[in-house]
Scaffold this motif. Structure first.
Motif, PDB file in Angstrom:
ATOM      1  N   LEU A 143       0.834  -1.191   0.000  1.00 21.78           N
ATOM      2  CA  LEU A 143       0.000   0.000   0.000  1.00 21.78           C
ATOM      3  C   LEU A 143       0.867   1.238   0.000  1.00 21.78           C
ATOM      4  CD1 LEU A 143      -2.619  -0.943   2.765  1.00 21.78           C
ATOM      5  CD2 LEU A 143      -2.820  -1.322   0.311  1.00 21.78           C
ATOM      6  N   ALA A 144       0.483   2.206  -0.843  1.00 15.04           N
ATOM      7  CA  ALA A 144       1.068   3.539  -0.761  1.00 15.04           C
ATOM      8  C   ALA A 144       0.079   4.390   0.030  1.00 15.04           C
ATOM      9  CB  ALA A 144       1.310   4.118  -2.148  1.00 15.04           C
ATOM     10  N   THR A 145       0.451   4.771   1.254  1.00 16.72           N
ATOM     11  CA  THR A 145      -0.492   5.434   2.156  1.00 16.72           C
ATOM     12  C   THR A 145      -0.021   6.846   2.474  1.00 16.72           C
ATOM     13  OG1 THR A 145       0.490   4.904   4.304  1.00 16.72           O
ATOM     14  CG2 THR A 145      -0.740   3.150   3.206  1.00 16.72           C
ATOM     15  N   GLU A 146      -0.866   7.540   3.197  1.00 19.83           N
ATOM     16  CA  GLU A 146      -0.516   8.889   3.640  1.00 19.83           C
ATOM     17  C   GLU A 146       0.605   8.864   4.669  1.00 19.83           C
ATOM     18  OE1 GLU A 146      -1.709  11.900   2.679  1.00 19.83           O
ATOM     19  OE2 GLU A 146      -2.878  10.921   1.108  1.00 19.83           O
ATOM     20  N   ASN A 147       0.844   7.708   5.266  1.00 18.92           N
ATOM     21  CA  ASN A 147       1.870   7.600   6.310  1.00 18.92           C
ATOM     22  C   ASN A 147       3.109   6.839   5.841  1.00 18.92           C
ATOM     23  OD1 ASN A 147       0.183   8.815   8.422  1.00 18.92           O
ATOM     24  ND2 ASN A 147      -1.058   6.961   8.155  1.00 18.92           N
ATOM     25  N   GLY A 148       3.142   6.465   4.567  1.00 21.84           N
ATOM     26  CA  GLY A 148       4.290   5.738   4.046  1.00 21.84           C
ATOM     27  C   GLY A 148       3.873   4.468   3.341  1.00 21.84           C
ATOM     28  N   ALA A 149       4.852   3.630   3.014  1.00 21.67           N
ATOM     29  CA  ALA A 149       4.600   2.370   2.314  1.00 21.67           C
ATOM     30  C   ALA A 149       4.397   1.250   3.334  1.00 21.67           C
ATOM     31  CB  ALA A 149       5.762   2.042   1.387  1.00 21.67           C
ATOM     32  N   ALA A 150       3.372   0.420   3.104  1.00 24.68           N
ATOM     33  CA  ALA A 150       3.057  -0.686   4.008  1.00 24.68           C
ATOM     34  C   ALA A 150       2.926  -1.963   3.202  1.00 24.68           C
ATOM     35  CB  ALA A 150       1.774  -0.398   4.770  1.00 24.68           C
ATOM     36  N   ARG A 151       3.160  -3.099   3.866  1.00 23.67           N
ATOM     37  CA  ARG A 151       2.957  -4.392   3.206  1.00 23.67           C
ATOM     38  C   ARG A 151       2.524  -5.428   4.257  1.00 23.67           C
ATOM     39  NH1 ARG A 151       8.752  -7.383   2.048  1.00 23.67           N
ATOM     40  NH2 ARG A 151       9.678  -6.970   4.095  1.00 23.67           N
ATOM     41  N   PHE A 152       1.781  -6.433   3.791  1.00 25.52           N
ATOM     42  CA  PHE A 152       1.351  -7.513   4.672  1.00 25.52           C
ATOM     43  C   PHE A 152       0.899  -8.676   3.805  1.00 25.52           C
ATOM     44  CE2 PHE A 152      -1.759  -4.077   4.430  1.00 25.52           C
ATOM     45  CZ  PHE A 152      -2.796  -4.679   3.733  1.00 25.52           C
ATOM     46  N   ASP A 153       0.760  -9.838   4.422  1.00 27.16           N
ATOM     47  CA  ASP A 153       0.310 -11.032   3.730  1.00 27.16           C
ATOM     48  C   ASP A 153      -1.209 -11.055   3.686  1.00 27.16           C
ATOM     49  OD1 ASP A 153       2.817 -12.133   3.228  1.00 27.16           O
ATOM     50  OD2 ASP A 153       2.937 -12.867   5.301  1.00 27.16           O
ATOM     51  N   THR A 154      -1.749 -11.553   2.570  1.00 22.93           N
ATOM     52  CA  THR A 154      -3.198 -11.694   2.443  1.00 22.93           C
ATOM     53  C   THR A 154      -3.743 -12.661   3.478  1.00 22.93           C
ATOM     54  OG1 THR A 154      -2.897 -11.385   0.064  1.00 22.93           O
ATOM     55  CG2 THR A 154      -5.049 -12.114   0.788  1.00 22.93           C
ATOM     56  N   ILE A 155      -2.934 -13.686   3.784  1.00 24.58           N
ATOM     57  CA  ILE A 155      -3.375 -14.706   4.737  1.00 24.58           C
ATOM     58  C   ILE A 155      -3.664 -14.098   6.106  1.00 24.58           C
ATOM     59  CG2 ILE A 155      -2.692 -16.853   5.884  1.00 24.58           C
ATOM     60  CD1 ILE A 155      -0.944 -17.446   3.466  1.00 24.58           C
ATOM     61  N   SER A 156      -2.958 -13.047   6.445  1.00 32.45           N
ATOM     62  CA  SER A 156      -3.120 -12.447   7.770  1.00 32.45           C
ATOM     63  C   SER A 156      -4.374 -11.591   7.886  1.00 32.45           C
ATOM     64  CB  SER A 156      -1.894 -11.590   8.101  1.00 32.45           C
ATOM     65  OG  SER A 156      -1.811 -10.487   7.200  1.00 32.45           O
ATOM     66  N   LEU A 157      -5.055 -11.386   6.774  1.00 32.70           N
ATOM     67  CA  LEU A 157      -6.221 -10.499   6.792  1.00 32.70           C
ATOM     68  C   LEU A 157      -7.492 -11.249   7.159  1.00 32.70           C
ATOM     69  CD1 LEU A 157      -5.690  -8.355   3.558  1.00 32.70           C
ATOM     70  CD2 LEU A 157      -5.170  -7.734   5.918  1.00 32.70           C
ATOM     71  N   ASP A 158      -8.342 -10.596   7.923  1.00 35.18           N
ATOM     72  CA  ASP A 158      -9.678 -11.094   8.200  1.00 35.18           C
ATOM     73  C   ASP A 158     -10.621 -10.403   7.209  1.00 35.18           C
ATOM     74  OD1 ASP A 158     -12.076 -11.961   9.113  1.00 35.18           O
ATOM     75  OD2 ASP A 158     -12.044 -10.810  10.990  1.00 35.18           O
ATOM     76  N   LEU A 159     -10.954 -11.149   6.118  1.00 34.46           N
ATOM     77  CA  LEU A 159     -11.729 -10.539   5.053  1.00 34.46           C
ATOM     78  C   LEU A 159     -13.201 -10.386   5.406  1.00 34.46           C
ATOM     79  CD1 LEU A 159     -10.098 -12.189   1.917  1.00 34.46           C
ATOM     80  CD2 LEU A 159      -9.639  -9.957   2.942  1.00 34.46           C
ATOM     81  N   THR A 160     -13.605 -10.860   6.576  1.00 29.39           N
ATOM     82  CA  THR A 160     -14.979 -10.598   7.016  1.00 29.39           C
ATOM     83  C   THR A 160     -15.142  -9.158   7.472  1.00 29.39           C
ATOM     84  OG1 THR A 160     -14.554 -11.251   9.314  1.00 29.39           O
ATOM     85  CG2 THR A 160     -15.197 -12.994   7.752  1.00 29.39           C
ATOM     86  N   ASP A 169       0.859  -0.457  11.712  1.00 29.15           N
ATOM     87  CA  ASP A 169       1.648  -1.588  12.211  1.00 29.15           C
ATOM     88  C   ASP A 169       2.366  -2.338  11.097  1.00 29.15           C
ATOM     89  OD1 ASP A 169       0.691  -0.927  14.682  1.00 29.15           O
ATOM     90  OD2 ASP A 169      -0.878  -2.474  14.712  1.00 29.15           O
ATOM     91  N   HIS A 170       2.031  -2.029   9.849  1.00 24.70           N
ATOM     92  CA  HIS A 170       2.616  -2.764   8.719  1.00 24.70           C
ATOM     93  C   HIS A 170       3.465  -1.867   7.840  1.00 24.70           C
ATOM     94  CE1 HIS A 170       0.206  -6.433   9.422  1.00 24.70           C
ATOM     95  NE2 HIS A 170      -0.722  -5.576   9.862  1.00 24.70           N
ATOM     96  N   LEU A 171       3.768  -0.657   8.294  1.00 24.50           N
ATOM     97  CA  LEU A 171       4.630   0.226   7.524  1.00 24.50           C
ATOM     98  C   LEU A 171       6.041  -0.344   7.447  1.00 24.50           C
ATOM     99  CD1 LEU A 171       3.542   3.706   8.971  1.00 24.50           C
ATOM    100  CD2 LEU A 171       2.975   2.793   6.709  1.00 24.50           C
ATOM    101  N   LEU A 172       6.699  -0.101   6.305  1.00 23.89           N
ATOM    102  CA  LEU A 172       8.115  -0.457   6.235  1.00 23.89           C
ATOM    103  C   LEU A 172       8.856   0.290   7.334  1.00 23.89           C
ATOM    104  CD1 LEU A 172       8.897  -0.426   2.389  1.00 23.89           C
ATOM    105  CD2 LEU A 172       8.285  -2.362   3.835  1.00 23.89           C
TER     106      LEU A 172
END
Length: 1023
Positions: A143-160, A169-172
């Motif tokens: 993600l390119a966000t207002e607070n910087g670049a972030a990354r995370f695994d799809t598996i860690s997401l709760d898609l509900t 918490d996931h910013l570089l």
């Protein structure tokens, strides 16, 4: 202020470039047709920031007021997520392989999954904006966000969406909120190279993340020189576009900048990988592998103020702008400029000369010639003010021109001569020339046609053939052709005429007169007719030299209208037809073979609504269309491109009794099969097809397997209902056909079952059968003794009932047999009268009909019931005999109502003949003037037939007086059949305990005067 400055600076840049005429914009603005969508079309906001298509083909639109999905007809808007979280200004949309839609907005990260939009990121006091999303090949999300670049695994997401993630918490680490190494936190773009290198931008800075290491690889000196687009090649090479320095290439630390003109390589094939992007000078198709630009589009202020994104979609483009959504389709039609200034834009004729020049006739007597790609005025005032409707060049190079209402013009030896009705023309309104095989030249127009005659001294005269208006005001005849035998045919508002012995005679197709707008004869000898409301007719001349219709082309065959104005057979014998909506082709050969295609304003054709259009194919194969709203040209072979087949989907399934849509697992994905109870047996289906390039004229076809055996044409309807389906298995199918003749490659299907009620299921029937069997056995056993004791009594009772039944049947048979001799006596009296009069012919004729009727009566005399159909046949035979007896002194009618099937209904035989006989003898015969008898059959109830016998005779009271006053007249005849029929009715009612009733009443007018008699007979319908 900074954002406003950037936009202001860009607009200045664009305007400056437009004014200076930079070579990159040499491509004409009309090389694309533009179609606009904004809030008036249903968008939630006209500020469009991003675009994407999912793997089903639906267009997703990011706006300043949330997300929108376009299905080709409707914008479905989503301002809120599932839990009423505001989506806000959408910056980026990214579909993934699983058909999930990832959305980045000013309010955070969202995901559309299982037909729901859920917010994934947690609400924070920090800026929540997501500016760009990268779905990396290794399964991670960047993600390119207002607070910087972030990354995370799809598996860690709760898609509900129940357990939301905190983006911070996931910013570089370099952008960690506790780390001040990067002083500007906002990141704008994020992109991945084929080798996995990830590039990230901040305004003028470019970063690369490679081998788990982030580094700044480039920074512009001008802090306002924002990076707009990224095109990474590898970890060592990347192209990127900037506001000011435009296209840049960074390779192994070395930077090179290029103006788009230096990269422009027009004509590159579309098979070469390319990426469309929006720059400061317009939109470009960039090919990173070769570092070239194949296509450039400038967006002038006429079309949009500020473009934000561009999306390529099957040879056309979607553009997101601050003023709405724009669809750009490559123009397949060309408009040639008019070099002579003119305030008019209406043209009526176009033709090519033997020297290759192209002429076009316009209004107010103006004639244009094409030179060097544009048209210039070469003649003006050929007629004072009328249109030049047709142009013909003869063998001598003379130019004949017909005008709308001011006669004929001949241009020869550089001079023009005008001829009107005063010179012998049939009319001053002329529409088409015809040169026959034997060298005769005709011109048709209002009230007929004229033969143009030029003698050896070059003197012009006319031979006119008039057809006065019959059903129209002016009797306009728009075109004419020559038949195989040399006969001249002309067609127009009065229909189709042919010239025979110097007279125009009317010809009708199967007794039908057509309104004709144009005719032609193609290379195969077929005659084609453009009609006003009947579509296009293909005809063939028969051995009598008369045209016969061999095929009728209508909307069912793919035409977009039934009203066409003109026709053209091209070099390959394809038939082109012009209407006020556009142009259609009926394919006969080549690329168009077997296809019916339509092209209209969204395709770049002339704006619809013109009242006149003519077509001409030039020697270079281009086809020209001149109309009252402008003119245009095209190459037929260029009209068929890589048009994709439409994608069809079922968008809604609704049981009508519940009136609630069945939820789909994802957008328009339904379970393989569904089951409904017998009470939920009525359904409504909604569907749509996606073919954004040709959306306007899609037609739908459907069928319900288990009910329909053939496909049904729904036209443009996208909703179909079925009611009260019987229990069983069904599959609803729908397919789509676009205006270019392409069918959807796969049907959209929905399979469902309507279960029977429990009392019709096998287990219930089996259990009930066992129960009934047991009960029967028990009762049989219990009552066997009582049954034995009562058997003798019942046998005696049955004998009495049978005796009574036989007695009633015998009485009925006797009555039927009595009626037969009674009728024979009356009939033989008539034969005797014929013989006494010496009229043997009529006696034989009467005996022939009488014997036939007698055979039928004898055949049915032993039948308790016969079909109504047979009874009506007997009535016809009887009434025809009565007409012979009285010299056809009366008329009769017999008819049944629509709900009756005469072959299925059974009634006692010869029930109505006595009533008809009574009406003839006592009601009609004494009357003077018209005598009429009407027999009508209708249903009184499900098991009761109502038969009415109505005559317009003298009435019962007058008939009774005549009987008293005329001792030996015909009125002394007394119908014994009436007594017998009343007895039959009483016996039938006793025997069957069903209605057999008769009611007789007089018919009176408003003043109480007798107008006739009506008999109403209610008859039980037998089995």
């Amino acid at each position: 202020m900074r954002k406003l400055f950037h936009r202001y600076k860009s607009i200045i840049c664009l305007n400056t470039l437009f004014c200076c005429g930079v070579p990159i914009f040499a491509q004409q603005p009309d090389s694309y047709s533009y179609q606009y969508y904004n809030t008036s079309h249903g968008l939630p906001s006209s500020y469009i920031s991003c675009l994407a298509k999912d793997n089903k083909g639906f267009l997703w639109i990011g706006t300043a007021a949330g997300l929108s999905m376009y299905d080709g007809y409707t914008f479905h808007n989503y301002p809120y997520a599932k839990e009423n979280e505001l989506i806000g200004h959408v910056n980026v949309i990214k579909p993934d392989a699983g058909n999930r839609i990832w959305i980045g907005s000013g309010a955070g990260l969202f995901c559309c999954i299982n037909n729901e939009i859920r917010k994934i990121s947690a609400t924070s006091t920090l800026p929540q904006g997501i500016n760009d999303i990268l779905l990396a090949k290794n399964g991670k999300i960047w993600l390119a966000t207002e607070n910087g670049a972030a990354r995370f695994d799809t598996i860690s997401l709760d898609l509900t969406g129940k357990k939301k993630i905190t983006i911070a918490d996931h910013l570089l680490s370099e952008w960690s909120l506790k780390n001040e190494v990067i002083d500007k936190r906002r990141t704008n773009l994020i992109c991945e190279a084929p080798d996995g290198a990830v590039y990230i931008t901040q305004y003028q800075d470019l970063f690369r993340f490679w081998n788990n290491r982030l580094e700044l690889v480039h920074s512009a000196e001008n802090s306002r020189d924002k990076i707009l687009s990224l095109f990474p090649l590898s970890a060592s090479a990347i192209y990127f576009d900037r506001v000011s320095t435009e296209m840049n290439k960074l390779e192994n630390g070395i930077l090179n900048s290029y103006a788009p003109t230096a990269l422009l390589k027009p004509g590159l094939p579309y098979t070469q990988p390319g990426i469309w992007y929006v720059g400061t000078r317009g939109a470009f198709c960039f090919h990173p592998e070769t570092g070239t630009i194949s296509t450039a589009i400038s967006f002038s202020d006429k079309y949009m103020v500020w473009a934000k994104a561009i999306l390529n979609d099957n040879d056309f483009l979607w553009v997101a702008s601050t003023d709405g959504l724009i669809k750009l389709k490559p123009a397949i039609f060309t408009v040639s400029p008019i070099s002579t200034a003119s305030t008019y834009n209406d043209y009526y004729s176009v033709t090519g000369l033997k020297n290759g020049k192209l002429l076009m006739g316009a209004n107010r007597g103006m004639l244009f010639e094409q030179k060097a790609g544009s048209f210039g005025l070469i003649k003006t005032g050929l007629v004072p003010s009328a249109e030049l409707k047709c142009i013909y060049e003869d063998e001598q190079g003379w130019l004949w021109i017909g005008s709308g209402y001011q006669g004929l013009v001949l241009i020869r030896n550089g001079k023009s001569e005008r001829y009107t009705i005063e010179n012998g023309l049939h009319d001053n309104s002329l529409y088409q020339f015809l040169k026959t095989r034997d060298g005769r030249l005709y011109v048709c127009g209002d009230q007929g046609l004229s033969e143009i005659i030029v003698d050896k001294n070059n003197t012009v005269s006319f031979r006119k053939f008039l057809f006065e208006p019959n059903i129209t005001q002016y009797a306009k005849f728009y075109s004419c052709i020559e038949a195989p035998d040399g006969t001249v045919w002309t067609g127009g508002e009065e229909g189709l005429l042919y010239l025979h012995h110097d007279t125009l005679k009317r010809f009708n197709f199967n007794g039908k007169q057509l309104a004709i707008n144009h005719m032609l004869k193609d290379k195969a000898g077929d005659m084609w007719i453009a009609t006003a409301g009947e579509g296009i007719l293909q005809c063939r001349f028969n051995n009598k030299n008369e045209p016969e219709i061999t095929k009728e082309y209508t909307e069912k065959d793919g035409l977009n209208t039934l009203h066409y104005l003109t026709l053209l057979a091209d070099n390959e014998n394809n038939i082109w037809a012009g209407s006020s909506q556009g142009i259609s082709v009926i394919g006969r050969q080549g690329l168009f073979s077997g296809r019916v295609l339509n092209f209209d304003e969204p395709d770049g054709f002339i704006k619809s609504g013109y009242s006149y259009i003519s077509l001409y194919q030039h020697t270079d194969s281009s086809i020209w269309a001149a109309s009252s709203l402008g003119f245009i040209s095209f190459k037929p072979q260029q009209l068929i491109g890589g048009d994709a087949a439409p994608l069809v989907y079922i968008t809604g399934v609704r049981p009508l009794k519940q009136n609630e849509l069945i939820a789909s697992a994802a957008f328009y994905e339904y379970p393989p099969t569904s089951t409904f109870s017998y009470s939920d047996n009525s359904f409504n289906f909604n569907f749509t097809a996606l073919d954004y390039a040709n959306q306007e004229n899609i037609r739908y076809y459907y069928k319900l397997d288990g009910l329909d055996s053939n496909w049904k044409n729904a036209g443009s309807l996208r909703s179909i209902s079925f009611e009260n389906l019987s229990p069983g298995h069904y599959t609803f199918r729908v397919k789509a056909l676009n205006s270019k003749g392409r069918w959807s490659t796969a049907d959209a299907v929905y399979t469902f079952t309507v279960t029977p009620p429990f009392w019709l299921r096998w287990w219930f029937i089996s259990a009930l059968a066992l129960l009934v069997t047991g009960a029967v056995l028990y009762l049989f056993k219990r009552k066997s003794k009582a049954a034995a004791l009562n058997l003798q009594a019942k046998e005696k009772e049955l004998e009495v009932i049978k005796l009574n039944h036989d007695l009633a049947a015998s009485k009925l048979t006797v009555l039927r047999t009595q009626m037969n001799p009674h009728f024979i006596f009356n009939a033989l009296n008539s034969v005797q009268q014929y013989i006494l009069q010496g009229n043997v012919v009529e006696a034989n004729k009467y005996l022939s009909k009488f014997s036939k009727l007698q055979r039928e009566i004898l055949h049915y005399s032993n039948h308790n019931f016969i079909s109504l159909e047979k009874e009506i046949e007997l009535l016809h035979s009887y009434l025809e005999l009565e007409q012979l007896r009285f010299g056809e002194g009366f008329t009769y009618e017999i008819y049944t109502t629509e709900e009756i099937d005469p072959a299925e209904i059974k009634i006692p035989p010869m029930m109505l003949q006595p009533f008809a006989e009574n009406a003839i003898w006592h009601g009609l015969m004494p009357k003077q003037g018209e005598k009429k008898l009407i027999l009508r059959f209708s249903l009184f109830a499900d098991d009761t037939l109502l038969a009415t016998i109505t005559d317009n005779g003298i009435g019962r009271e007058a008939s009774a007086k005549l009987k008293l006053n005329n001792g030996k007249s015909l009125l002394q005849h007394e119908s014994k059949g009436m007594q017998m029929i009343h007895q039959r009715l009483q016996l039938l009612q006793q025997q069957y305990d069903k209605p057999f009733e008769v009611a007789v009443s007089d018919i009176t007018d408003k003043d109480g005067l007798i107008q006739g008699t009506q008999v109403a007979l209610k008859i039980f319908i037998g089995n």
